[in-house]
Design a protein around this motif. Structure first.
Motif, mmCIF file in Angstrom:
data_model
loop_
_atom_site.group_PDB
_atom_site.id
_atom_site.type_symbol
_atom_site.label_atom_id
_atom_site.label_comp_id
_atom_site.label_asym_id
_atom_site.label_seq_id
_atom_site.Cartn_x
_atom_site.Cartn_y
_atom_site.Cartn_z
ATOM 1 N N LEU A 1 2.138 -48.260 38.214
ATOM 2 C CA LEU A 1 0.780 -48.518 37.773
ATOM 3 C C LEU A 1 0.362 -49.602 38.701
ATOM 4 O O LEU A 1 0.606 -50.326 38.869
ATOM 5 C CB LEU A 1 0.625 -48.834 36.522
ATOM 6 N N SER B 1 4.818 -50.046 35.449
ATOM 7 C CA SER B 1 5.277 -48.507 35.928
ATOM 8 C C SER B 1 5.387 -47.636 34.642
ATOM 9 O O SER B 1 5.463 -48.440 33.583
ATOM 10 C CB SER B 1 6.574 -48.173 36.572
ATOM 11 N N ASP C 1 -3.736 -39.480 34.358
ATOM 12 C CA ASP C 1 -3.594 -38.683 35.637
ATOM 13 C C ASP C 1 -2.250 -38.455 35.946
ATOM 14 O O ASP C 1 -1.992 -37.326 36.272
ATOM 15 C CB ASP C 1 -4.244 -39.644 36.709
ATOM 16 N N ILE C 2 -1.410 -39.452 35.474
ATOM 17 C CA ILE C 2 0.184 -39.207 35.793
ATOM 18 C C ILE C 2 0.688 -38.003 34.924
ATOM 19 O O ILE C 2 1.308 -37.425 35.466
ATOM 20 C CB ILE C 2 1.075 -40.539 35.696
ATOM 21 N N ASP D 1 -6.282 -44.928 32.650
ATOM 22 C CA ASP D 1 -6.861 -43.776 33.253
ATOM 23 C C ASP D 1 -5.688 -43.145 34.262
ATOM 24 O O ASP D 1 -5.488 -42.059 34.193
ATOM 25 C CB ASP D 1 -7.964 -44.089 34.205
ATOM 26 N N GLN D 2 -5.006 -44.303 34.946
ATOM 27 C CA GLN D 2 -3.992 -43.640 35.855
ATOM 28 C C GLN D 2 -3.016 -43.147 34.799
ATOM 29 O O GLN D 2 -2.332 -41.939 35.371
ATOM 30 C CB GLN D 2 -3.279 -44.825 36.546
ATOM 31 N N HIS E 1 -8.373 -49.278 33.162
ATOM 32 C CA HIS E 1 -8.088 -48.847 34.545
ATOM 33 C C HIS E 1 -6.644 -48.328 34.730
ATOM 34 O O HIS E 1 -6.715 -47.205 35.115
ATOM 35 C CB HIS E 1 -8.411 -50.077 35.628
ATOM 36 N N VAL E 2 -5.653 -49.021 34.310
ATOM 37 C CA VAL E 2 -4.478 -48.392 34.454
ATOM 38 C C VAL E 2 -4.056 -47.354 33.303
ATOM 39 O O VAL E 2 -3.518 -46.569 33.300
ATOM 40 C CB VAL E 2 -3.167 -49.471 34.059
#
Length: 383
Positions: free
Chosen positions: A265, A246, A33-34, A29-30, A26-27
């Motif tokens: 995050l 983060s 995206d970042i 994927d973030q 999940h993180v």
């Protein structure tokens, strides 16, 4: 150039026998995206990519998926080094071939600290990866006498500085996995050595424009804002309850000066501690919007409770650890001894009651317990 500094992914981690792979996916994927939203030019992973030297197959699959998205879909170079949790040889397999696809892996320490050179509109930036190494590894590799991590990294830093001067690089980034002296640690980090010999002075890294560090899980800097830990991507122990996880975006200009931004995050489930008496915790759990968080519960009840974990998990399904400080007298637990065992049941129960409740049996309670003990000895049922 925009640099995305990350570290301590610990893919494959289990916490209290619970797999965190879904949380990590999940993180991560973030993170991808970042990288896209911030239009970064390179991604750094400063060690502890995996949680153990022989990672499970599903951890390898997740890393492969994330690196494919970064390197292939976003066409971003990725530079990663091995940490103390990784196997340098396993992580570095195929590094020469993968480098041609934009994935640069620094696994085992080599005889030459060659940089990965990337270009922006202002010219070259030299990225030097220093994998986690024991001082003995540096001694053997370079035939030099170094004692402790400070001397080992000091020697490697000097070699990098000499290479920078010889090749006239005007901007440099060092990626390292180590423990800076004075930095804040937590329970989930594996000690590098005992007695403080693992500590490294921030001054070792002062000459470089930016230093991307891994190993410590709290985002922080020491010795200068450019000498920085990005921190882990998730909380990996209850001691990290108050961490704000983060990734770090570093914008380096033509002179090597850096503007630094931390981008949070957001996990699926937080990791936190709650305390109170059982009934109040159960009541709170019915309406708690974050009831799925990973929890450490401290029960303050001063009486014994039947199956407290089962009751708690009915409203908080991810209670991972239970503490009962309410049952511990401030004087602490008195260890049993042969002399205590000779005193008999009544005396032993009196000591137990005093430790748990912090008070002595009154006459009525003593009478009831005496009757129960007599009934047991006489073989008749006590009503």
């Amino acid at each position: 150039m925009k640099i995305l500094h990350t570290s301590d992914w610990h893919i494959g981690r289990q916490f209290h026998n619970v797999s965190l792979l879904e949380d990590q996916a999940h993180v991560l994927d973030q993170l991808v995206d970042i990288a896209r939203q911030q239009a970064v030019d390179v991604v750094l992973i400063a060690g502890d990519v995996y949680d153990r030297s022989v990672p499970p197959a599903n951890a390898v699959t997740l890393l492969d998926h994330v690196l494919n998205r970064l390197c292939k879909e976003l066409a971003l170079p990725v530079i990663m080094i091995s940490g103390n949790h990784d196997s340098p040889e396993r992580l570095g397999f195929g590094a020469k071939q993968l480098g041609e696809a934009g994935l640069y892996i620094v696994g085992p320490l080599t005889n030459e600290l060659a940089p990965i050179v990337l270009k922006d509109e202002h010219g070259d930036i030299a990225f030097y990866g220093i994998p986690y190494v024991e001082p003995a590894t540096v001694r053997d590799r370079y035939d030099v006498e170094v004692n402790g991590h400070e001397e080992a990294l000091g020697f490697l830093s000097e070699k990098i500085q000499a290479d920078i001067e010889a090749k006239a690089y005007h901007r440099s980034v060092v990626i390292s996995h180590c423990f800076l002296d004075g930095a804040d640690d937590c329970e989930s980090e594996r000690p590098l050595s005992v007695g403080g010999a693992d500590k490294v002075s921030p001054g070792v890294f002062a000459p470089f424009n930016y230093v991307a560090l891994g190993h410590l899980h709290a985002p922080q800097y020491k010795g200068g804002e450019h000498i920085r830990y990005s921190g882990s991507i998730l909380k990996y122990s209850f001691s990290e309850e108050h961490h704000k996880k983060s990734v770090t975006v570093v914008d380096m200009d033509a002179t090597g000066s850096c503007e630094i931004e931390k981008i949070p995050l957001l996990p699926i489930r937080d990791m936190r501690c709650i305390e109170g008496e059982l009934e109040s915790i159960l009541e709170l759990g019915v309406s708690d919007p974050h009831a799925d968080d990973y929890l450490l519960v401290r029960l303050l009840d001063t009486h014994a409770i039947l199956d407290p974990m089962g009751k708690l998990r009915a409203v908080y399904p991810n209670v991972l650890h239970l503490e009962k400080p309410g049952l511990m007298d401030a004087r602490g637990v008195v260890e049993p001894s042969s002399e205590r065992l000779k005193k008999g049941e009544l005396s032993m129960f009196t000591d137990f009651f005093s430790q748990v409740r912090g008070e002595d049996l009154d006459d009525a309670q003593r009478g009831v317990i005496t009757e129960i003990i007599d009934a047991i000895h006489s073989g008749r049922e006590h009503n």
